[in-house]
Motif scaffolding. Structure first.
Motif, PDB file in Angstrom:
ATOM      1  N   LEU A 131       0.796  -1.223   0.000  1.00 51.55           N
ATOM      2  CA  LEU A 131       0.000   0.000   0.000  1.00 51.55           C
ATOM      3  C   LEU A 131       0.830   1.275   0.000  1.00 51.55           C
ATOM      4  CD1 LEU A 131      -2.746   1.351   0.103  1.00 51.55           C
ATOM      5  CD2 LEU A 131      -2.729   1.085   2.586  1.00 51.55           C
ATOM      6  N   PHE A 132       1.764   1.418   0.924  1.00 50.47           N
ATOM      7  CA  PHE A 132       2.446   2.704   1.064  1.00 50.47           C
ATOM      8  C   PHE A 132       3.480   2.924  -0.025  1.00 50.47           C
ATOM      9  CE2 PHE A 132       0.755   1.726   5.274  1.00 50.47           C
ATOM     10  CZ  PHE A 132      -0.054   2.843   5.430  1.00 50.47           C
ATOM     11  N   ALA A 134      -4.385   6.589   8.928  1.00 50.25           N
ATOM     12  CA  ALA A 134      -3.560   6.380  10.119  1.00 50.25           C
ATOM     13  C   ALA A 134      -2.131   6.886   9.922  1.00 50.25           C
ATOM     14  CB  ALA A 134      -3.540   4.896  10.492  1.00 50.25           C
ATOM     15  N   GLU A 135      -1.671   6.915   8.684  1.00 52.04           N
ATOM     16  CA  GLU A 135      -0.317   7.380   8.375  1.00 52.04           C
ATOM     17  C   GLU A 135      -0.343   8.723   7.649  1.00 52.04           C
ATOM     18  OE1 GLU A 135       2.403   5.938   9.437  1.00 52.04           O
ATOM     19  OE2 GLU A 135       1.238   4.323  10.386  1.00 52.04           O
ATOM     20  N   PHE A 136      -1.365   9.526   7.932  1.00 56.37           N
ATOM     21  CA  PHE A 136      -1.553  10.755   7.160  1.00 56.37           C
ATOM     22  C   PHE A 136      -0.394  11.736   7.318  1.00 56.37           C
ATOM     23  CE2 PHE A 136      -2.730  12.808  11.040  1.00 56.37           C
ATOM     24  CZ  PHE A 136      -2.581  14.174  10.796  1.00 56.37           C
ATOM     25  N   LYS A 137       0.245  11.772   8.479  1.00 59.72           N
ATOM     26  CA  LYS A 137       1.348  12.728   8.658  1.00 59.72           C
ATOM     27  C   LYS A 137       2.486  12.420   7.696  1.00 59.72           C
ATOM     28  CE  LYS A 137       0.737  14.279  13.429  1.00 59.72           C
ATOM     29  NZ  LYS A 137       1.364  14.380  14.775  1.00 59.72           N
ATOM     30  N   ASP A 138       2.844  11.153   7.609  1.00 57.81           N
ATOM     31  CA  ASP A 138       3.917  10.748   6.705  1.00 57.81           C
ATOM     32  C   ASP A 138       3.513  10.989   5.253  1.00 57.81           C
ATOM     33  OD1 ASP A 138       6.380   9.415   5.902  1.00 57.81           O
ATOM     34  OD2 ASP A 138       5.121   7.721   5.349  1.00 57.81           O
ATOM     35  N   TYR A 143       3.551  12.556  -3.649  1.00 59.38           N
ATOM     36  CA  TYR A 143       2.491  11.771  -4.278  1.00 59.38           C
ATOM     37  C   TYR A 143       1.490  11.240  -3.253  1.00 59.38           C
ATOM     38  CZ  TYR A 143       5.830  12.041  -8.085  1.00 59.38           C
ATOM     39  OH  TYR A 143       6.696  12.514  -9.042  1.00 59.38           O
ATOM     40  N   GLY A 144       1.979  10.865  -2.082  1.00 59.55           N
ATOM     41  CA  GLY A 144       1.060  10.420  -1.033  1.00 59.55           C
ATOM     42  C   GLY A 144       0.057  11.500  -0.681  1.00 59.55           C
ATOM     43  N   ASN A 145       0.487  12.745  -0.810  1.00 57.14           N
ATOM     44  CA  ASN A 145      -0.372  13.895  -0.562  1.00 57.14           C
ATOM     45  C   ASN A 145      -1.628  13.870  -1.424  1.00 57.14           C
ATOM     46  OD1 ASN A 145      -1.216  16.838  -0.707  1.00 57.14           O
ATOM     47  ND2 ASN A 145       0.465  16.950   0.750  1.00 57.14           N
ATOM     48  N   ARG A 181     -14.505  12.852   7.620  1.00 61.79           N
ATOM     49  CA  ARG A 181     -14.496  13.452   8.967  1.00 61.79           C
ATOM     50  C   ARG A 181     -13.263  13.008   9.759  1.00 61.79           C
ATOM     51  NH1 ARG A 181     -20.094  12.379   8.772  1.00 61.79           N
ATOM     52  NH2 ARG A 181     -19.771  10.397   9.870  1.00 61.79           N
ATOM     53  N   THR A 182     -12.927  11.729   9.653  1.00 63.49           N
ATOM     54  CA  THR A 182     -11.783  11.208  10.391  1.00 63.49           C
ATOM     55  C   THR A 182     -10.488  11.865   9.932  1.00 63.49           C
ATOM     56  OG1 THR A 182     -12.874   9.067  10.686  1.00 63.49           O
ATOM     57  CG2 THR A 182     -10.485   9.128  10.983  1.00 63.49           C
ATOM     58  N   LEU A 183     -10.308  11.965   8.618  1.00 65.93           N
ATOM     59  CA  LEU A 183      -9.097  12.580   8.087  1.00 65.93           C
ATOM     60  C   LEU A 183      -9.057  14.065   8.417  1.00 65.93           C
ATOM     61  CD1 LEU A 183      -6.495  12.564   6.524  1.00 65.93           C
ATOM     62  CD2 LEU A 183      -7.809  12.670   4.388  1.00 65.93           C
ATOM     63  N   ARG A 184     -10.171  14.742   8.249  1.00 71.72           N
ATOM     64  CA  ARG A 184     -10.209  16.180   8.545  1.00 71.72           C
ATOM     65  C   ARG A 184      -9.897  16.434  10.020  1.00 71.72           C
ATOM     66  NH1 ARG A 184     -12.109  20.968   6.481  1.00 71.72           N
ATOM     67  NH2 ARG A 184     -12.675  19.985   4.506  1.00 71.72           N
TER      68      ARG A 184
END
Length: 277
Positions: A98-99, A132-136, A142-144, A160-163
């Protein structure tokens, strides 16, 4: 007529685009011309079964295909054209890497198509892992894009969770240029209330530092975040921050982005900026 019967007989034995690609879908997908041929075959296939047969030849190759400048387009076309139950192997193979795929120039597009097309129960685990890994991911060029796509195409709960995660980390995210791109997207989407909450977290006067503001104002993406946040805040909430920025004119004046920020402040002071835009 005899001529009509001959035409019908000829039509029954004419090979389809799919049959002409049988056994060479993976090879063709990696070639500039071949990948276009495979995509055309997926679009023009007469039955779902024919599309399934074409896509099935990519089993075991999803990771490599997602990182290929040509085959990634075939994967995206599979997601958009074949039955959802038939591309479960794509979901499974993407989940396994995935990552690496999310941070790939071409692979991020495959994940975007899955988010658009799949039901939440089909990619819910994938999206949860990404959030869960949004900061990274937010710091990756590209992950952005994957995170921005979740904000736009995810389920209301996923959005909502991501925001909420972005709001909690807003101040820290401002320090990274790629993360600023995510902040811009978040400030431009959602409800007016959502935008206001985020703007207040970014510009919290009790924690914001003058040097932090000035540094943001002089960066390509940072100054865009500041403009949007100030416009969302409006008067009188934005006034203390505007005054702080005005106190750094000499520092801002040496940067083209800082100069753009100063011009924006002038427009804000004169009421030219539409704070609801």
């Amino acid at each position: 007529s005899a001529e009509a019967r001959r035409g019908e007989a000829k039509a029954t034995v004419m090979p389809t685009a799919g049959s002409s690609l049988e056994g060479r879908v993976w090879e063709s997908s990696r070639d500039p011309a071949g990948c276009r041929e495979v995509q055309a075959a997926l679009e023009s296939a007469g039955t779902d079964e024919e599309r399934d047969a074409l896509a099935a030849e990519l089993k075991g190759h999803v990771f490599e295909a997602s990182r290929c400048p040509h085959a990634n387009h075939v994967l995206q076309k599979c997601v958009l054209t074949i039955r959802r139950e038939s591309f479960q192997f794509i979901v499974d193979e993407v989940a396994a890497k995935l990552f690496a795929i999310a941070k790939s120039r071409f692979g991020c597009r495959v994940i975007q198509r899955l988010i658009e097309r799949c039901e939440s129960d089909e990619v819910g685990e994938i999206v949860s892992r990404l959030i869960a890994e949004f900061k990274d991911l937010s710091r990756h060029e590209y992950g952005n894009y994957v995170l921005q796509h979740i904000l736009e195409h995810g389920t209301p709960e996923q959005q909502r969770t991501l925001r909420s995660s972005i709001e909690e980390a807003a101040y820290d995210l401002c320090a990274h240029p790629q993360s600023c791109a995510l902040l811009c997207a978040t400030l431009s989407g959602g409800s007016a209330e959502d935008q206001l909450v985020l703007a207040m977290r970014i510009m919290a006067t009790e924690s914001v530092e003058l040097g932090h503001l000035a540094a943001m104002a002089c960066k390509r993406r940072g100054h865009v975040v500041l403009k949007r946040a100030l416009a969302v805040l409006g008067e009188p909430e934005s006034r203390p921050l505007v005054e702080m920025l005005e106190g750094t004119k000499s520092a801002l004046a040496v940067s083209k982005y800082g100069m753009s920020m100063l011009k924006f402040i002038e427009e804000l002071n004169s009421g030219v900026v539409d704070v609801q835009a």
